[in-house]
Design a protein around this motif. Structure first.
Motif, PDB file in Angstrom:
ATOM      1  N   UNK A 198       4.107   5.030  -3.930  1.00 44.69           N
ATOM      2  CA  UNK A 198       2.967   5.562  -3.187  1.00 44.69           C
ATOM      3  C   UNK A 198       1.964   4.448  -2.907  1.00 44.69           C
ATOM      4  N   UNK A 199       1.622   4.295  -1.632  1.00 43.32           N
ATOM      5  CA  UNK A 199       0.688   3.252  -1.243  1.00 43.32           C
ATOM      6  C   UNK A 199       1.347   1.982  -0.747  1.00 43.32           C
ATOM      7  N   UNK A 200       2.660   1.860  -0.937  1.00 42.12           N
ATOM      8  CA  UNK A 200       3.380   0.671  -0.456  1.00 42.12           C
ATOM      9  C   UNK A 200       3.782   0.902   0.997  1.00 42.12           C
ATOM     10  N   UNK A 201       2.842   0.668   1.904  1.00 44.74           N
ATOM     11  CA  UNK A 201       3.062   0.972   3.325  1.00 44.74           C
ATOM     12  C   UNK A 201       3.841  -0.115   4.045  1.00 44.74           C
ATOM     13  N   UNK A 202       3.881  -1.331   3.455  1.00 46.96           N
ATOM     14  CA  UNK A 202       4.627  -2.409   4.100  1.00 46.96           C
ATOM     15  C   UNK A 202       5.155  -3.363   3.040  1.00 46.96           C
ATOM     16  N   UNK A 203       6.100  -4.165   3.447  1.00 48.37           N
ATOM     17  CA  UNK A 203       6.694  -5.136   2.544  1.00 48.37           C
ATOM     18  C   UNK A 203       5.641  -6.152   2.102  1.00 48.37           C
ATOM     19  N   UNK A 204       5.719  -6.554   0.834  1.00 47.89           N
ATOM     20  CA  UNK A 204       4.745  -7.506   0.297  1.00 47.89           C
ATOM     21  C   UNK A 204       5.451  -8.523  -0.591  1.00 47.89           C
ATOM     22  N   UNK A 205       5.122  -9.785  -0.394  1.00 47.85           N
ATOM     23  CA  UNK A 205       5.705 -10.828  -1.218  1.00 47.85           C
ATOM     24  C   UNK A 205       4.977 -10.894  -2.556  1.00 47.85           C
ATOM     25  N   UNK A 206       5.728 -11.155  -3.628  1.00 49.47           N
ATOM     26  CA  UNK A 206       5.136 -11.296  -4.946  1.00 49.47           C
ATOM     27  C   UNK A 206       4.805 -12.741  -5.256  1.00 49.47           C
ATOM     28  N   UNK A 207       4.257 -12.963  -6.442  1.00 53.46           N
ATOM     29  CA  UNK A 207       3.830 -14.299  -6.842  1.00 53.46           C
ATOM     30  C   UNK A 207       4.990 -15.286  -6.882  1.00 53.46           C
ATOM     31  N   UNK A 208       6.161 -14.833  -7.306  1.00 54.33           N
ATOM     32  CA  UNK A 208       7.301 -15.746  -7.394  1.00 54.33           C
ATOM     33  C   UNK A 208       7.697 -16.278  -6.020  1.00 54.33           C
ATOM     34  N   UNK A 209       7.754 -15.403  -5.033  1.00 53.19           N
ATOM     35  CA  UNK A 209       8.125 -15.861  -3.689  1.00 53.19           C
ATOM     36  C   UNK A 209       7.053 -16.760  -3.098  1.00 53.19           C
ATOM     37  N   UNK A 210       5.795 -16.403  -3.348  1.00 53.56           N
ATOM     38  CA  UNK A 210       4.696 -17.225  -2.816  1.00 53.56           C
ATOM     39  C   UNK A 210       4.676 -18.608  -3.474  1.00 53.56           C
ATOM     40  N   UNK A 211       5.141 -18.672  -4.705  1.00 55.81           N
ATOM     41  CA  UNK A 211       5.136 -19.947  -5.431  1.00 55.81           C
ATOM     42  C   UNK A 211       6.429 -20.730  -5.243  1.00 55.81           C
TER      43      UNK A 211
END
Length: 484
Positions: free
Chosen positions: A232-245
């Motif tokens: 609930x509330x996940x309206x779009x894909x989001x990258x996590x810290x691991x992918x950003x790093x």
């Protein structure tokens, strides 16, 4: 039109850049992508804002060529969304229906340049060079500021600090996981930044996550990201810290507070180098160096069954302990003089100096809050003291009762009734206990050998509610107490 030598300079300076072209005209996508790939650019294309967002969720780009007129969400709206999400990718806006208003709006939302169609390939290459050169200079400037900040905050010529800097240098040259330990306020995050900035990963991202500040049910999403509709509330894909790093470093602060269920998943990532987004099925390879920090004894947490021994082994390959300030008292004067200059500038106050007696008084204090507490005391003095010299009495005015290490007689205040002085000592001891237990009332009462209800009464009587300084996460239990 730029000459051949200019074009060659452009190609040699930006040939490895990743570029995303966003346009709904297939012939433009084909023409521009073909021209840029000939020059060895790494190029992706998208025919809409929706597809562009999907591309951006999967990889990072150095520059976006963005058309204004797009189906669905237009180009300027996409640009606004990117900036609202703190995505600072360089953007060149293109339009076949150029107007001054459109160009001004694009610039206001962070576009580097505005180009009219039809587009000259030669002019476009020059524009790309200019944008990427500016981006490179900004990144270098940011890195220099970060390096300066890390070095300044690790000041001191005591033996413990010399050994710490040597250990940081050795760790920075390697690629293994690091576990930074030390009391609160010693500068564990600064050590992690220094490790990252001294490593070969310094040109990539340093991502940070405080494991104690993120709710247990959200920490997996923070670390690994999520797919649209995963919860609930996940309206779009989001990258996590691991992918950003990816390619860089991930700093896990307060790792000792990580929920047990997440410890197992973190261990798998460290072993396999793979993650899965929450709600996703694809396995994603990540190249991330993990630097973890804690003020807890993880060996003790292991014995209590709250931390995995195998995860500790994975994190503790390169252990670094940050010394407490009381273990390097000879550095206090250097740090105090650095902080007084920094906070004077930050608070628009004239510079101040310390009397020799004032510096001696600082060296006598135990500093349970370490370097962070020293800085906070200096800032309080800079703001409140009117004169240009900070004296010994000024130091004593900001050091809590019961905290001076030289003698208890310094807790005496002429003219103050004994009961009031005793209340001051008791209040400060309770505040220290609350701070040590991070605002948790039950643990604080236990550490003081008091019943919970007895501690409530004492806190109310001593007015601690108004003066206790805790963050939101730490104050929840205290607020419950006040309302009970």
């Amino acid at each position: 039109m730029p000459g051949p030598e200019v074009i060659q300079r452009v190609v040699s300076s930006v040939a490895t850049a990743r570029i995303l072209i966003v346009d709904d005209e297939k012939n433009i996508l084909a023409t521009l992508s073909r021209a840029l790939r000939v020059e060895d650019f790494d190029v992706d294309v998208a025919g809409s804002s929706k597809l562009a967002l999907s591309r951006l969720s999967q990889r990072s780009y150095d520059l976006i060529l963005l058309d204004v007129m797009l189906p669905g969400t237009d180009g300027l709206s996409l640009l606004r969304q990117l900036r609202s999400e703190s995505n600072d990718v360089a953007v060149i806006v293109m339009s076949g229906h150029a107007s001054i208003e459109t160009a001004v709006e694009a610039t206001r939302f962070g576009a580097r340049e505005f180009i009219e169609k039809p587009i000259s390939t030669d002019r476009l290459l020059v524009s790309i060079r200019n944008c990427l050169d500016i981006r490179k200079l900004e990144a270098e400037n940011k890195e220099l500021k970060q390096r300066s900040g890390a070095v300044n905050s690790l000041l001191g010529e005591s033996d413990p600090m010399r050994q710490l800097r040597q250990r940081i240098s050795l760790a920075a040259s390697a690629n293994a996981a690091v576990l930074v330990t030390g009391e609160r306020g010693t500068g564990k995050e600064l050590v992690s930044r220094a490790i990252h900035e001294g490593s070969k990963r310094a040109h990539k991202s340093l991502e940070k996550l405080n494991c104690a500040a993120v709710p247990a049910d959200l920490i997996e999403s923070e670390l690994f990201g999520h797919e649209a509709g995963a919860f609930t509330g996940a309206t779009r894909q989001r990258l996590g810290k691991f992918e950003r790093a990816h390619g860089g470093t991930l700093f896990l602060d307060e790792v000792g507070d990580m929920p047990p269920s997440m410890q197992a998943k973190l261990l798998r990532v460290l072993q396999e180098g793979e993650i899965e987004r929450v709600g996703g099925q694809d396995t994603i390879r990540v190249d991330v160096r993990v630097v973890a920090a804690t003020n807890k004894s993880l060996e003790k947490e292991i014995k209590l069954g709250r931390f995995r021994a195998d995860l500790f082994d994975r994190l503790n390959i390169l252990p670094i302990h940050v010394p407490a300030l009381r273990e390097r008292r000879s550095d206090i004067a250097t740090l105090a003089e650095y902080f007084v200059d920094a906070v004077s500038k930050a608070n628009d106050r004239p510079p101040k100096t310390f009397s020799s007696e004032a510096l001696d008084a600082l060296k006598e204090y135990g500093f349970p809050g370490n370097v962070r507490e020293l800085r906070n005391l200096i800032e309080r003095l800079v703001i409140l003291i009117i004169g240009s010299t900070i004296t010994e009495s000024d130091i004593h005015s900001v050091i809590p009762f019961g905290q001076r290490s030289s003698s208890i007689s310094k807790g005496f205040v002429p003219g103050m009734p004994l009961r009031q002085m005793m209340d001051g000592v008791e209040r400060d001891l309770i505040l220290q206990a609350l701070d040590y237990n991070r605002g948790h009332i039950t643990n604080t009462a236990a550490s003081l050998g008091l019943e919970r209800s007895h501690l409530y009464k004492k806190m109310k009587a001593l007015g601690i509610r108004k003066e206790a300084k805790m963050n939101v996460a730490e104050s929840i239990d205290l607020d419950d107490m006040i309302d009970s």
